[in-house]
Design a protein around this motif. Structure first.
Motif, PDB file in Angstrom:
ATOM      1  N   SER A  47       9.037  -7.550   2.543  1.00 45.46           N
ATOM      2  CA  SER A  47       8.784  -7.742   3.968  1.00 45.46           C
ATOM      3  C   SER A  47       8.960  -9.197   4.365  1.00 45.46           C
ATOM      4  N   VAL A  77       3.111  -8.188  12.909  1.00 43.84           N
ATOM      5  CA  VAL A  77       3.714  -6.995  12.317  1.00 43.84           C
ATOM      6  C   VAL A  77       4.892  -7.435  11.465  1.00 43.84           C
ATOM      7  N   THR A 110      -0.479  -3.359  12.817  1.00 43.28           N
ATOM      8  CA  THR A 110       0.387  -2.420  12.089  1.00 43.28           C
ATOM      9  C   THR A 110      -0.202  -1.017  12.009  1.00 43.28           C
ATOM     10  N   PHE A 116       1.874   1.919  13.439  1.00 44.53           N
ATOM     11  CA  PHE A 116       3.008   2.278  12.602  1.00 44.53           C
ATOM     12  C   PHE A 116       2.548   3.130  11.429  1.00 44.53           C
ATOM     13  N   CYS A 159       5.158   5.582  17.164  1.00 41.03           N
ATOM     14  CA  CYS A 159       4.543   4.393  16.580  1.00 41.03           C
ATOM     15  C   CYS A 159       4.007   3.409  17.613  1.00 41.03           C
TER      16      CYS A 159
END
Length: 144
Positions: A26, A33, A86, A89, A130
């Motif tokens: 990531s 996020v 997050t 999501f 999301c």
């Protein structure tokens, strides 16, 4: 694909591990996020597992994170991940996997397995589920 019970359990476990591993790749972004390969791993699992098994796979992944294992992006875990930016999501992944797998199951016999219209449908569904269906930041009045 048809699998027996042991193969199904192994495939669900394998793709739960794949989602966990790819979530760690990531890029942290300034608004909280991270940009990760987690969504791509969920999409990959939808192509191979089917709607029931991918939903179970993602729910197992979320339960592992909820009990505190560092399986989410940037080695995060615990219930605080679900109330962070997050969280929407994360809670949207089982729905995303189920809906996308419906499209893949209907298109497996065609030559054009994944066309542009289905990709557009996926992006639209992911955005709705999301971002708009789970606005945890607004519900819990979280500040960035």
């Amino acid at each position: 694909m048809e699998y027996n019970k042991i193969q199904t359990i192994c495939m669900i476990s394998l793709f739960t591990a794949v989602i966990t591993i790819l979530a760690q790749f990531s890029i942290p972004l300034p608004f909280g996020v991270p940009l990760s390969l987690q969504s791509s791993a969920v999409i990959l699992s939808t192509m191979l597992l089917g709607k029931r098994n991918v939903t179970l796979c993602v729910i197992i992944y979320l339960v592992l994170g909820a009990i505190g294992l560092p399986v989410f992006a940037n080695f995060r875990g615990g219930l605080q991940a679900f109330v962070s930016p997050t969280g929407g999501f994360l809670l949207g992944y089982p729905f995303m996997g189920y809906i996308i797998s419906l499209g893949f199951e209907k298109n497996t016999n065609s030559v054009q397995f994944c066309n542009v219209r289905f990709l557009f449908f996926f992006i639209l569904v992911k955005s709705i589920v999301c971002i708009y269906l789970f606005p945890l930041r607004i519900i819990f009045k979280l500040n960035p």
